[in-house]
Design a protein around this motif. Structure first.
Motif, PDB file in Angstrom:
ATOM      1  N   MET A 100       0.838  -1.213   0.000  1.00 43.84           N
ATOM      2  CA  MET A 100       0.000   0.000   0.000  1.00 43.84           C
ATOM      3  C   MET A 100       0.868   1.258   0.000  1.00 43.84           C
ATOM      4  O   MET A 100       0.559   2.239  -0.679  1.00 43.84           O
ATOM      5  CB  MET A 100      -0.901  -0.033   1.242  1.00 43.84           C
ATOM      6  N   THR A 116       2.025   1.856  -3.433  1.00 41.64           N
ATOM      7  CA  THR A 116       0.962   2.474  -4.249  1.00 41.64           C
ATOM      8  C   THR A 116       0.914   3.976  -3.987  1.00 41.64           C
ATOM      9  O   THR A 116       0.852   4.786  -4.923  1.00 41.64           O
ATOM     10  CB  THR A 116      -0.403   1.834  -3.932  1.00 41.64           C
ATOM     11  N   CYS A 121       3.863   5.638  -5.640  1.00 44.84           N
ATOM     12  CA  CYS A 121       3.696   5.768  -7.093  1.00 44.84           C
ATOM     13  C   CYS A 121       2.715   6.884  -7.421  1.00 44.84           C
ATOM     14  O   CYS A 121       2.995   7.749  -8.257  1.00 44.84           O
ATOM     15  CB  CYS A 121       3.204   4.453  -7.696  1.00 44.84           C
ATOM     16  N   LEU A 122       1.562   6.881  -6.750  1.00 44.02           N
ATOM     17  CA  LEU A 122       0.497   7.808  -7.144  1.00 44.02           C
ATOM     18  C   LEU A 122       0.695   9.208  -6.593  1.00 44.02           C
ATOM     19  O   LEU A 122       0.336  10.181  -7.244  1.00 44.02           O
ATOM     20  CB  LEU A 122      -0.860   7.266  -6.688  1.00 44.02           C
ATOM     21  N   PRO A 155       6.952   1.733 -10.395  1.00 48.29           N
ATOM     22  CA  PRO A 155       6.892   0.502  -9.597  1.00 48.29           C
ATOM     23  C   PRO A 155       8.288  -0.033  -9.244  1.00 48.29           C
ATOM     24  O   PRO A 155       8.521  -0.439  -8.101  1.00 48.29           O
ATOM     25  CB  PRO A 155       6.109  -0.458 -10.498  1.00 48.29           C
ATOM     26  N   ARG A 171       4.962  -4.806 -11.670  1.00 47.53           N
ATOM     27  CA  ARG A 171       4.129  -3.595 -11.673  1.00 47.53           C
ATOM     28  C   ARG A 171       2.821  -3.800 -10.910  1.00 47.53           C
ATOM     29  O   ARG A 171       2.230  -2.860 -10.383  1.00 47.53           O
ATOM     30  CB  ARG A 171       3.817  -3.166 -13.106  1.00 47.53           C
ATOM     31  N   HIS A 172       2.349  -5.075 -10.901  1.00 44.65           N
ATOM     32  CA  HIS A 172       1.088  -5.357 -10.204  1.00 44.65           C
ATOM     33  C   HIS A 172       1.162  -5.017  -8.720  1.00 44.65           C
ATOM     34  O   HIS A 172       0.124  -4.761  -8.111  1.00 44.65           O
ATOM     35  CB  HIS A 172       0.725  -6.837 -10.358  1.00 44.65           C
ATOM     36  N   PRO A 179       2.326  -2.457  -6.834  1.00 43.83           N
ATOM     37  CA  PRO A 179       1.641  -1.201  -6.485  1.00 43.83           C
ATOM     38  C   PRO A 179       0.322  -0.968  -7.234  1.00 43.83           C
ATOM     39  O   PRO A 179      -0.552  -0.257  -6.734  1.00 43.83           O
ATOM     40  CB  PRO A 179       2.663  -0.121  -6.870  1.00 43.83           C
ATOM     41  N   TYR A 180       0.195  -1.549  -8.421  1.00 42.64           N
ATOM     42  CA  TYR A 180      -0.975  -1.290  -9.287  1.00 42.64           C
ATOM     43  C   TYR A 180      -2.260  -1.870  -8.703  1.00 42.64           C
ATOM     44  O   TYR A 180      -3.290  -1.195  -8.633  1.00 42.64           O
ATOM     45  CB  TYR A 180      -0.662  -1.889 -10.664  1.00 42.64           C
ATOM     46  N   HIS A 181      -2.208  -3.129  -8.284  1.00 41.27           N
ATOM     47  CA  HIS A 181      -3.403  -3.809  -7.771  1.00 41.27           C
ATOM     48  C   HIS A 181      -3.461  -3.577  -6.276  1.00 41.27           C
ATOM     49  O   HIS A 181      -2.927  -4.345  -5.492  1.00 41.27           O
ATOM     50  CB  HIS A 181      -3.302  -5.293  -8.112  1.00 41.27           C
ATOM     51  N   PHE A 182      -4.136  -2.512  -5.854  1.00 44.45           N
ATOM     52  CA  PHE A 182      -3.942  -2.016  -4.493  1.00 44.45           C
ATOM     53  C   PHE A 182      -5.081  -2.393  -3.542  1.00 44.45           C
ATOM     54  O   PHE A 182      -6.175  -2.753  -3.965  1.00 44.45           O
ATOM     55  CB  PHE A 182      -3.696  -0.508  -4.498  1.00 44.45           C
ATOM     56  N   GLU A 226      -1.391  -2.666 -16.164  1.00 45.33           N
ATOM     57  CA  GLU A 226      -0.361  -2.119 -15.295  1.00 45.33           C
ATOM     58  C   GLU A 226       0.669  -1.301 -16.074  1.00 45.33           C
ATOM     59  O   GLU A 226       1.346  -0.440 -15.502  1.00 45.33           O
ATOM     60  CB  GLU A 226       0.317  -3.228 -14.484  1.00 45.33           C
ATOM     61  N   PHE A 266      -0.514   2.154 -15.947  1.00 51.30           N
ATOM     62  CA  PHE A 266      -0.269   2.695 -14.597  1.00 51.30           C
ATOM     63  C   PHE A 266       1.114   3.356 -14.586  1.00 51.30           C
ATOM     64  O   PHE A 266       1.288   4.495 -14.143  1.00 51.30           O
ATOM     65  CB  PHE A 266      -0.350   1.545 -13.596  1.00 51.30           C
ATOM     66  N   ILE A 283       2.271   7.410 -14.372  1.00 52.86           N
ATOM     67  CA  ILE A 283       3.229   7.898 -13.386  1.00 52.86           C
ATOM     68  C   ILE A 283       4.328   8.699 -14.071  1.00 52.86           C
ATOM     69  O   ILE A 283       4.801   9.709 -13.556  1.00 52.86           O
ATOM     70  CB  ILE A 283       3.837   6.710 -12.606  1.00 52.86           C
ATOM     71  N   PHE A 314      -6.557   6.761  -7.948  1.00 54.27           N
ATOM     72  CA  PHE A 314      -5.751   5.958  -8.877  1.00 54.27           C
ATOM     73  C   PHE A 314      -5.347   6.770 -10.100  1.00 54.27           C
ATOM     74  O   PHE A 314      -4.295   6.509 -10.706  1.00 54.27           O
ATOM     75  CB  PHE A 314      -6.583   4.743  -9.311  1.00 54.27           C
ATOM     76  N   MET A 363      -7.830  -0.182  -9.903  1.00 51.79           N
ATOM     77  CA  MET A 363      -7.556  -1.615  -9.814  1.00 51.79           C
ATOM     78  C   MET A 363      -7.595  -2.083  -8.365  1.00 51.79           C
ATOM     79  O   MET A 363      -6.571  -2.389  -7.747  1.00 51.79           O
ATOM     80  CB  MET A 363      -6.212  -1.932 -10.462  1.00 51.79           C
ATOM     81  N   THR A 364      -8.818  -2.144  -7.823  1.00 50.21           N
ATOM     82  CA  THR A 364      -8.974  -2.665  -6.459  1.00 50.21           C
ATOM     83  C   THR A 364     -10.356  -3.268  -6.264  1.00 50.21           C
ATOM     84  O   THR A 364     -11.337  -2.749  -6.780  1.00 50.21           O
ATOM     85  CB  THR A 364      -8.732  -1.574  -5.395  1.00 50.21           C
TER      86      THR A 364
END
Lengths: 420, 420
Positions: free
Chosen positions: A339, A342, A345-346, A352, A393-394, A396-399, B91, B94, B98, B302, B333-334
Motif C-alpha cells: 500500500m 501504491t 507511485c500515485l 513501480p 508492476r502489479h 503497487p498497481y493492484h492495491f 499495469e 499505470f 506515473i 488511482f 484496480m482494487t
C-alpha cells in the motif's frame, strides 16, 4: 564443485530485484523472465533463468522445489521504520481528526503519543507480545520479512526496556526479523513537562547506557520536531548514543523544516526519516554524509495532509531512497508496504521498480544490512516473496489487496497461500 | 411461535449496522455491544444483544453457532459499481501515467478502454470466467457479498452478450451475488469512430432489445462525459432503455460538469455515479428525483487527481450517499471496499459509520435492493461479515490489510479465516 541446494524456485514469470550497489546511489533494477533461484542453509546460492539454476546446483534429497509459473518473485520486503508494539489502537482519534481536530490538538487534549504511553505503561510484557503477534502475521502476509521496530511508548527506563524486551521476544518467536531501535526521545512524558532537561538527562545518562548494556537496540532515534525535541536537544541525545556505539536515526522535517536533517548528516546518521519539508540543501548534505532518506507516505496520507516528500528530486540528486510504513496507532495504521508503494507511485511519482527498490534494497541500506538483505543475489539471505501476478508492476498497481502467495524466510516457506 | 434458526452468531464485541429508512435520506447507524443475530433459510430472524437472541429462536439440530467475541459484525458489503470482467490488466498504463502521460493521452494512443475492448473481443467466455473468478474470491476476502457488474468492454452485440453471460455464469458458480448492468455505451468503438450515430443506433435498436430479451441485465448505464457520450446521446440511449424496462444509471460529472446528473434526475435514474464535478444544483435535482449518488474515490486516487466529490455536502443536503470501488483495470484496480472507505474518510471527510452505511445500505439502494440487503435487520438476507476488530472504526482505520475473519452469504459460512 557444485553448491548444494535445499530450496529451488523455478520458472517465475518474472524475477524482479534491485542489484546491490557499492556506491551510495540508487540501485539498478533487474527483471528476468522465467526466473529461478536456489538457496541452501538460508542463503541464496544461484540465480538465473529457466533450467540453468537447477543445472548449477545439487539438490539435497528433501529439498523444497516450487514451481513459480505465473508468479512474480521479489526479495522479501524490508520495512525500515515501524512502531509495532503498542497496547491500544487509537481509532477514536482517527474519527476525531475526520471531524476536524488536528493531530496536534488531539495530542494537547491527552491523546496522541502520550495516550499510547499511558496505556503501554499499564500493560504487561506478555500482553504486549500477544497483541503484537497478529501484526507480525499481517506483515508476513503482505510480503514483509524484516522490520525495524522502535520503542518510544514507555518513556521510563523500565518501560522502554520492557518494550525493547517485547521486540526481542517477537524476534525470537516469529519468523520475521526485528531490528530494534531505542526511541526514548519520542516525546517528553507528562511527569517531565516542566523539566525537559531532566528527561533528556534521563535518556542520555540512564536509558541509553542501560539499553546498551543489555544489548537491546542497534539504533537510537529521536523525534526532532518543533513541538517535540529541538535540534539542539536531539543532537545532545544522538551524540551520547553515538558515543555508546549506537547507529543513529532521526525523525526529521515531518511537519516543518527545523534542521533535523542537517544535524543527522553532521552526526553521520544512517538514516533520516519523514523528510516531507526537506530542501535541496538537505539532500546534498545527506548525499555527502551518506544518510539514507526514509520516506513515510502512509503518515502523510493518514494525517490527511497533502505535502509529500519530493521523492523524485531526491532520486535525481543521487540518494538511495527508502520507503517504510511507519506503522503506529496514531498516524499510520498499516502493516502494508505494498500500500505504501501504491501511495509512493500515485502521490510521489515513483515508478513501480523505484518503489520496490525503496522497500527492499534501499530499506536494507537504512538498516545497515545492504550486504546481506534486500536483493536476490548469490550470498544474500534467502528472504523471498512469490506474488500472484505476472510482473512486478502489479504490486503497487493492484492495491488494497494482498497478492502474496508464498513467503520464504531464511530459505524456509513460512507462509503459503491457503485460499484464492 | 418461536422462529427456527440454522445460524446463530453470538456476542460480537460490536454489532454495527445501518437501519433501513423508508424515506430517501441518510440512514441511521446503530451499534450494539455484545451483539447477536440469528438466521434461517438465508434470512435474518432475530437481532439483539447477549443471550436474548438465543432465547428468541429455536435452533435446528445442525445449526451453525459462531462465538464472535472480540469481533465486529456488519452486513456484507455491497459494491454497487464495478467492471470486474476483463481480459488483461493494464499495469503498463499505470506506469505510463506515473511517468507523466494523462489518462486521455493514453486512450488516444490506443490504450484505455479501447485496449480492454480489443483484448476482450479475442477472449473466450470460458477464459473470461476463469480470469474473473479470483477477483470474486478477492471481493469475498475483503467482506463484499454483492457486486453490481457492468459490461462495456465488448461494444458489439455478440461481445456485450458474451460479457453479460460471463457475469451470469459467475453469479451461478460463485457465492457472491452479481447484479448485471449493460454498459454498451462505455465508449465509441474504433470501427464507429467516424459514425457515432451508427453506434448509438446499434446500442439502442439492437443491443438493448437483445439484452432485454435474454434477461441479461437489470440496469442500463452510459458513460456520459465530454470525450465519450454527450448528454443528448446518453439521454437517447437511456430513454430507449427505460422504454424496455431497464433501471437507469449513468457515469456523470467525473472529469467535467456537462449535465449528466441533471439528465439522470430528469429520466428518474436509480443512481448517478462519480459526481466529482457536481454542484448543489445537481444534488437538489437528485434529491427531488430520488437518484442515489454513487461516489468512487478509488478512481480519483488511482488517476492521481485531487478533486474528490463533496460527499459531506451531499449528505448534508439529505442524499443517501453510496460508495463503490469502480474496480476496473484502467482507473481503479482494487476490489477493496475497506480501502475505498479509508479514502472516503481521509479524502472526503466521512466518518467510519457514514462510510460503512455508504458501502452497505445506501449501496443497496443504488441497486434497488434496500428492502432486502445492506443492513442487519429481521427479514433481510443473512449476508454478514465478522471482522477481527473491537469496533467498526477499525474497518477504515486499519488500512491496506484485510480484517475479515468470516463471511456469511445467505446464511452460510463461505469464507472462514484460515490463518492469522
Amino acid at each position: 564443485m557444485m553448491p548444494q541446494a535445499d530450496l529451488l524456485i523455478e520458472g517465475a514469470s518474472e524475477l524482479a530485484t534491485p542489484i546491490s550497489n557499492p556506491d551510495f546511489s540508487p540501485a539498478e533494477f533487474s527483471t528476468t523472465r522465467n526466473g529461478s533461484v536456489a538457496a541452501h542453509g538460508g542463503k541464496i546460492v544461484a540465480v538465473g533463468d529457466g533450467a540453468t539454476v537447477r543445472s548449477q546446483v545439487q539438490l539435497v534429497p528433501d529439498a523444497t522445489v516450487i514451481n513459480a509459473a505465473g508468479q512474480t518473485l521479489t526479495p522479501g520486503l524490508v520495512d525500515c521504520h515501524t512502531h509495532p508494539v503498542f497496547s491500544r489502537t487509537r481509532e477514536d482519534e482517527f474519527e476525531m481528526r475526520i471531524k476536524g481536530q488536528s493531530y496536534e490538538e488531539i495530542a494537547k487534549a491527552g491523546g496522541g503519543i502520550l495516550s499510547s504511553v499511558r496505556h503501554l505503561r499499564q500493560t504487561t510484557k506478555a500482553d504486549l507480545v500477544e497483541s503484537a503477534l497478529p501484526r507480525m502475521d499481517t506483515f508476513l502476509s503482505l510480503g514483509t520479512t524484516t522490520i525495524e521496530a522502535k520503542s518510544g511508548y514507555g518513556l521510563t527506563l523500565a518501560d522502554e526496556v520492557k518494550m525493547l524486551e517485547v521486540i526481542a521476544e517477537l524476534n525470537r518467536v516469529h519468523p520475521i526479523d526485528l531490528v530494534p531501535t531505542f526511541l526514548g526521545a519520542h516525546e517528553i512524558p507528562d511527569e517531565f513537562r516542566s523539566n525537559r532537561k531532566g528527561y533528556i538527562d534521563l535518556v542520555t545518562h540512564e536509558m541509553l547506557p542501560a539499553v546498551k548494556q543489555r544489548e537491546l537496540a542497534v539504533f537510537c532515534d529521536v523525534f526532532c520536531e518543533s513541538h517535540v525535541f529541538s535540534v539542539a536537544e536531539a543532537k545532545q541525545i544522538l551524540l551520547a548514543a553515538r558515543e555508546l556505539g549506537f547507529g543513529l536515526k532521526t525523525h526529521a522535517e515531518q511537519l516543518s523544516r527545523i534542521g533535523g536533517t542537517m544535524m543527522a548528516a553532521e552526526l553521520g546518521a544512517i538514516s533520516a526519516d519523514h523528510l516531507d519539508y526537506t530542501t535541496p540543501e538537505d539532500w546534498n548534505a545527506m548525499l555527502q554524509a551518506k544518510v539514507v532518506p526514509v520516506l513515510l507516505p502512509a503518515a502523510v496520507f493518514f494525517l490527511g495532509k497533502s505535502k509529500y516528500a519530493d521523492a523524485k528530486a531526491m532520486l535525481r540528486s543521487g540518494l538511495p531512497l527508502a520507503l517504510a510504513t511507519d506503522l503506529n496507532p496514531g498516524s499510520a495504521m498499516t502493516e502494508s508496504l505494498p500500500m505504501v508503494m501504491t501511495l509512493a507511485c500515485l502521490q510521489m511519482g515513483l515508478t513501480p521498480s523505484e518503489a520496490i527498490t525503496a522497500a527492499t534494497y534501499h530499506a536494507a541500506l537504512a538498516l545497515g544490512s545492504g550486504n546481506f538483505l534486500g536483493s536476490i543475489e548469490v550470498g544474500k539471505k534467502a528472504d523471498l516473496v512469490l506474488w500472484g501476478a505476472e510482473n512486478h508492476r502489479h504490486i503497487p498497481y493492484h492495491f488494497g489487496v494482498s497478492l502474496v502467495k508464498t513467503v520464504i524466510k531464511s530459505g524456509k516457506v513460512v507462509r503459503a497461500a491457503t485460499q484464492d
